[in-house]
Write an enzyme that holds these catalytic residues in place. Structure first.
Site, PDB file in Angstrom:
ATOM      1  N   GLY A 179      10.666  54.121  42.463  1.00  0.00           N
ATOM      2  CA  GLY A 179      12.025  54.001  41.803  1.00  0.00           C
ATOM      3  C   GLY A 179      12.088  54.634  40.696  1.00  0.00           C
ATOM      4  O   GLY A 179      13.217  54.670  39.960  1.00  0.00           O
ATOM      5  N   GLU A 193       4.716  54.571  45.046  1.00  0.00           N
ATOM      6  CA  GLU A 193       5.602  55.262  46.070  1.00  0.00           C
ATOM      7  C   GLU A 193       6.833  55.945  45.423  1.00  0.00           C
ATOM      8  O   GLU A 193       7.630  55.576  45.722  1.00  0.00           O
ATOM      9  CB  GLU A 193       5.907  53.999  46.742  1.00  0.00           C
ATOM     10  CG  GLU A 193       4.985  52.924  47.347  1.00  0.00           C
ATOM     11  CD  GLU A 193       5.558  51.748  47.997  1.00  0.00           C
ATOM     12  OE1 GLU A 193       6.878  51.361  47.715  1.00  0.00           O
ATOM     13  OE2 GLU A 193       4.826  51.097  48.776  1.00  0.00           O
ATOM     14  N   GLY A 220       9.609  58.724  45.245  1.00  0.00           N
ATOM     15  CA  GLY A 220      10.375  59.322  46.508  1.00  0.00           C
ATOM     16  C   GLY A 220      11.091  60.502  45.265  1.00  0.00           C
ATOM     17  O   GLY A 220      10.915  61.625  45.160  1.00  0.00           O
ATOM     18  N   ARG A 221      12.533  59.759  44.984  1.00  0.00           N
ATOM     19  CA  ARG A 221      13.268  60.564  44.060  1.00  0.00           C
ATOM     20  C   ARG A 221      12.700  61.521  43.208  1.00  0.00           C
ATOM     21  O   ARG A 221      13.271  62.897  43.291  1.00  0.00           O
ATOM     22  CB  ARG A 221      14.375  59.820  43.739  1.00  0.00           C
ATOM     23  CG  ARG A 221      15.602  60.265  43.246  1.00  0.00           C
ATOM     24  CD  ARG A 221      16.287  59.550  42.402  1.00  0.00           C
ATOM     25  NE  ARG A 221      16.788  58.146  42.947  1.00  0.00           N
ATOM     26  CZ  ARG A 221      17.547  57.659  43.957  1.00  0.00           C
ATOM     27  NH1 ARG A 221      18.600  58.629  44.058  1.00  0.00           N
ATOM     28  NH2 ARG A 221      17.797  56.565  44.409  1.00  0.00           N
ATOM     29  N   TYR A 249      27.413  55.677  47.557  1.00  0.00           N
ATOM     30  CA  TYR A 249      27.296  55.280  46.255  1.00  0.00           C
ATOM     31  C   TYR A 249      27.990  55.646  45.263  1.00  0.00           C
ATOM     32  O   TYR A 249      27.748  55.288  43.789  1.00  0.00           O
ATOM     33  CB  TYR A 249      25.561  55.321  45.699  1.00  0.00           C
ATOM     34  CG  TYR A 249      24.863  55.032  46.938  1.00  0.00           C
ATOM     35  CD1 TYR A 249      24.245  53.987  47.182  1.00  0.00           C
ATOM     36  CD2 TYR A 249      23.840  56.254  47.401  1.00  0.00           C
ATOM     37  CE1 TYR A 249      23.364  53.768  48.342  1.00  0.00           C
ATOM     38  CE2 TYR A 249      23.018  56.260  48.440  1.00  0.00           C
ATOM     39  CZ  TYR A 249      22.835  55.002  48.878  1.00  0.00           C
ATOM     40  OH  TYR A 249      21.634  54.803  49.808  1.00  0.00           O
ATOM     41  N   CYS A 260      36.908  63.575  58.718  1.00  0.00           N
ATOM     42  CA  CYS A 260      38.149  62.879  58.765  1.00  0.00           C
ATOM     43  C   CYS A 260      37.857  61.452  58.094  1.00  0.00           C
ATOM     44  O   CYS A 260      37.923  60.423  58.650  1.00  0.00           O
ATOM     45  CB  CYS A 260      38.539  62.700  60.256  1.00  0.00           C
ATOM     46  SG  CYS A 260      38.996  64.261  60.683  1.00  0.00           S
ATOM     47  N   GLU A 261      37.760  61.472  56.891  1.00  0.00           N
ATOM     48  CA  GLU A 261      37.505  60.151  56.152  1.00  0.00           C
ATOM     49  C   GLU A 261      38.040  60.386  54.672  1.00  0.00           C
ATOM     50  O   GLU A 261      37.610  61.538  53.965  1.00  0.00           O
ATOM     51  CB  GLU A 261      36.048  59.882  55.914  1.00  0.00           C
ATOM     52  CG  GLU A 261      35.562  59.374  57.462  1.00  0.00           C
ATOM     53  CD  GLU A 261      35.401  57.856  57.616  1.00  0.00           C
ATOM     54  OE1 GLU A 261      35.799  57.187  56.922  1.00  0.00           O
ATOM     55  OE2 GLU A 261      34.705  57.557  58.736  1.00  0.00           O
ATOM     56  N   TYR A 302      17.240  61.833  49.622  1.00  0.00           N
ATOM     57  CA  TYR A 302      18.104  61.185  50.244  1.00  0.00           C
ATOM     58  C   TYR A 302      19.208  62.010  50.587  1.00  0.00           C
ATOM     59  O   TYR A 302      20.510  61.676  50.516  1.00  0.00           O
ATOM     60  CB  TYR A 302      18.615  59.987  49.308  1.00  0.00           C
ATOM     61  CG  TYR A 302      17.225  59.024  49.035  1.00  0.00           C
ATOM     62  CD1 TYR A 302      16.762  58.315  49.973  1.00  0.00           C
ATOM     63  CD2 TYR A 302      16.913  59.092  47.735  1.00  0.00           C
ATOM     64  CE1 TYR A 302      15.608  57.629  49.677  1.00  0.00           C
ATOM     65  CE2 TYR A 302      15.668  58.344  47.355  1.00  0.00           C
ATOM     66  CZ  TYR A 302      15.152  57.691  48.315  1.00  0.00           C
ATOM     67  OH  TYR A 302      14.265  57.095  48.100  1.00  0.00           O
TER      68      TYR A 302
HETATM   69  N1  LLP Z   1       9.285  52.185  48.008  1.00  0.00           N
HETATM   70  C1  LLP Z   1      10.116  51.148  48.662  1.00  0.00           C
HETATM   71  C2  LLP Z   1       9.408  49.923  48.967  1.00  0.00           C
HETATM   72  C3  LLP Z   1      11.234  51.783  48.663  1.00  0.00           C
HETATM   73  O1  LLP Z   1      12.164  50.979  49.362  1.00  0.00           O
HETATM   74  C4  LLP Z   1      11.673  53.003  48.196  1.00  0.00           C
HETATM   75  C5  LLP Z   1      13.164  53.240  48.087  1.00  0.00           C
HETATM   76  C6  LLP Z   1      10.800  53.638  47.317  1.00  0.00           C
HETATM   77  C7  LLP Z   1       9.540  53.367  47.546  1.00  0.00           C
HETATM   78  C8  LLP Z   1      11.078  54.739  46.804  1.00  0.00           C
HETATM   79  O2  LLP Z   1      12.126  55.201  45.694  1.00  0.00           O
HETATM   80  P1  LLP Z   1      12.578  56.083  44.965  1.00  0.00           P
HETATM   81  O3  LLP Z   1      11.121  56.522  44.139  1.00  0.00           O
HETATM   82  O4  LLP Z   1      12.855  57.261  45.656  1.00  0.00           O
HETATM   83  O5  LLP Z   1      13.551  55.527  43.913  1.00  0.00           O
HETATM   84  N2  LLP Z   1      19.302  56.186  49.308  1.00  0.00           N
HETATM   85  C9  LLP Z   1      19.351  55.667  48.331  1.00  0.00           C
HETATM   86  C10 LLP Z   1      18.017  55.303  47.672  1.00  0.00           C
HETATM   87  C11 LLP Z   1      17.399  54.367  48.707  1.00  0.00           C
HETATM   88  C12 LLP Z   1      15.970  53.825  48.045  1.00  0.00           C
HETATM   89  C13 LLP Z   1      15.412  52.919  49.096  1.00  0.00           C
HETATM   90  N3  LLP Z   1      14.033  52.699  48.888  1.00  0.00           N
HETATM   91  C14 LLP Z   1      19.711  57.074  47.171  1.00  0.00           C
HETATM   92  O6  LLP Z   1      20.291  57.934  47.940  1.00  0.00           O
HETATM   93  O7  LLP Z   1      19.996  56.656  46.081  1.00  0.00           O
END
Ligand code: LLP
Length: 413
Positions: free
Chosen positions: A239, A273, A275-276, A316, A342-343, A371
């Site tokens: 997150g 965990e 990601g981003r 978003y 086309c949106e 993402y």
């Molecule tokens: N762990 C769990 C249980 C999650 O649901 C997520 C993201 C992560 C880890 C990784 O989160 P991060 O570190 O990337 O924030 N598509 C959206 C973001 C959706 C996140 C979904 N879950 C966007 O483009 O902002």
């Protein structure tokens, strides 16, 4: 920090001019920097070095095999949400013993595949899922390791679509139900309690909700330890946010403090965990100007990447900086940068002040590594973009552009 810089008036990824990639691979194309990806993983690992921690990259953020391979080589584990992601980890030789499996809707087939693979643990999100996992464990004659995902009911102060820790959210179980569910699991022969899990949301820019959530799950962990559950892992989710425009997320070191301090002394191995934060600014979406159009109300710049290639602005209202790959001199104009879909929501950037743009000019949509490609689709029957990985002054195509045959694979007229 990242490795997309303007050198002699032209944007490069590391040592490679983006114009060279466009000439050789075409557009739209996602371009990732090896140096940025590697650096980010290292920063996260080092920031948590004082505490036993397992970093599990959240595959959903960018699931290209080349990116996963880099992270696997860097010692990362993986946070997966489907059997597809499990297969990706296996294809790159990732260590399945460092895999956690999250998500509210795992199917039985997915559970079987992941138990057989020998993953670290399942993050279970409901009582019925616990029963289903128990059944799978018993069928296979093993004890499936699990952590219960609790919902700490904190406001992560992020976009409502990506906040997951409020009590109205579909994720996790209420903190108050946790102990009873662990007690129930003791009577289930196909399960073994391995840890506790939470995740409060994505694009977090404030450490306060993080501290709050950690304090709450830390208390639950302690209670469970006191009741004799042999927990070893506390999964704190992902997150951490990044800067798209003016956001000021905490640095990784401050985030690490906010996570570790409330949990010190529990004796748990932390599971992260992210990601981003690992991939967002390691990638751009390279696109080309097709047409310009002036109406009495607006100036439009129509580019060859659309919402099917990068969904975040449409879904978003996310802001991504859009920069010319080689800026022209001249007065800036305010334009909407739009895709071909086309949106009306197919707008990559609203009201952007841009230097003059001509047809065929290249633009880089910044901070698109997370993402971006992973949420792309072929809506409007648009073949999905290519992906390129740069390393120093070389690059390689790590996913070819979809062809029309790819697009229609499996269909029968
Ligand atoms: N762990 C769990 C249980 C999650 O649901 C997520 C993201 C992560 C880890 C990784 O989160 P991060 O570190 O990337 O924030 N598509 C959206 C973001 C959706 C996140 C979904 N879950 C966007 O483009 O902002």
């Amino acid at each position: 920090m990242n490795h997309f810089d303007v050198i002699d008036g032209a944007m490069h990824c590391e040592g490679v001019p983006l114009s060279r990639i466009a000439a050789e691979v075409g557009t739209p194309t996602y371009v990732y920097s090896t140096a940025t990806l590697t650096r980010h993983l290292g920063v996260v690992q080092q920031s948590f070095a004082e505490h036993p921690t397992l970093v599990c990259y959240s595959v959903k953020a960018c699931s290209n095999l080349a990116v996963l391979k880099l992270f696997a080589k860097g010692g990362s584990g993986f946070d997966i949400v489907s059997v597809g992601e499990l297969e990706r980890v296996r294809r790159v030789g990732g260590d399945v013993r460092k895999v956690v499996f999250a998500g509210v809707g795992k199917s039985e087939a997915e559970m079987i595949a992941a138990v057989r693979a020998g993953i670290l643990m399942f993050n279970v999100e409901s009582s019925e899922e616990l029963e289903a996992l128990d059944k799978v464990g018993r069928q296979l004659g093993v004890q499936a390791p699990f952590a219960l995902r609790v919902n700490p009911d904190v406001d992560a102060k992020t976009h409502k679509y990506i906040a997951t820790g409020l009590k109205t959210s579909k994720f996790g179980v209420p903190v108050e139900e946790a102990v009873a569910l662990y007690a129930k699991s003791k009577r289930m022969k196909g399960l073994v309690a391995k840890g506790l899990d939470c995740h409060i949301g994505s694009q977090l820019t404030d450490t306060r909700p993080v501290r709050q959530a950690m304090a709450r799950v830390g208390d639950v962990y302690k209670t469970l330890q006191a009741k004799g559950f042999p927990l070893t892992h506390l999964d704190v989710g992902g997150g951490l946010g990044v800067t798209y425009t003016t956001e000021t997320p905490p640095g990784v070191a401050d985030y690490a403090k906010a996570v570790i301090e409330p949990l010190r002394g529990l004796g748990a191995t932390l599971v992260l965990e992210p990601g981003r934060v690992l991939v967002a600014n390691a990638g751009v979406l390279l696109t080309k100007v097709l047409y310009r159009k002036k109406t009495p109300a607006k100036h439009f710049v129509i580019v060859d990447a659309g919402m099917n290639d990068l969904l975040r602005p449409a879904l978003y209202e996310a802001h991504h900086d859009i920069r010319p790959v080689a800026a022209r001199k001249g007065k800036k104009a305010t334009v909407d940068i739009v895709g071909p879909v086309c949106e009306s929501s197919d707008v990559l950037g609203h009201d952007r002040a841009m230097a003059p743009l001509m047809q065929n000019d290249l633009l880089a949509v910044m901070t698109a590594g997370a993402y971006g490609m992973s949420m792309s689709s072929s809506y409007n029957s648009r073949p999905r973009p290519a992906e390129v990985l740069v390393d120093g002054d070389r690059f390689r195509v790590v996913r070819t552009r979809e062809t029309l045959t790819d697009l229609m694979r499996g269909e029968t007229p």
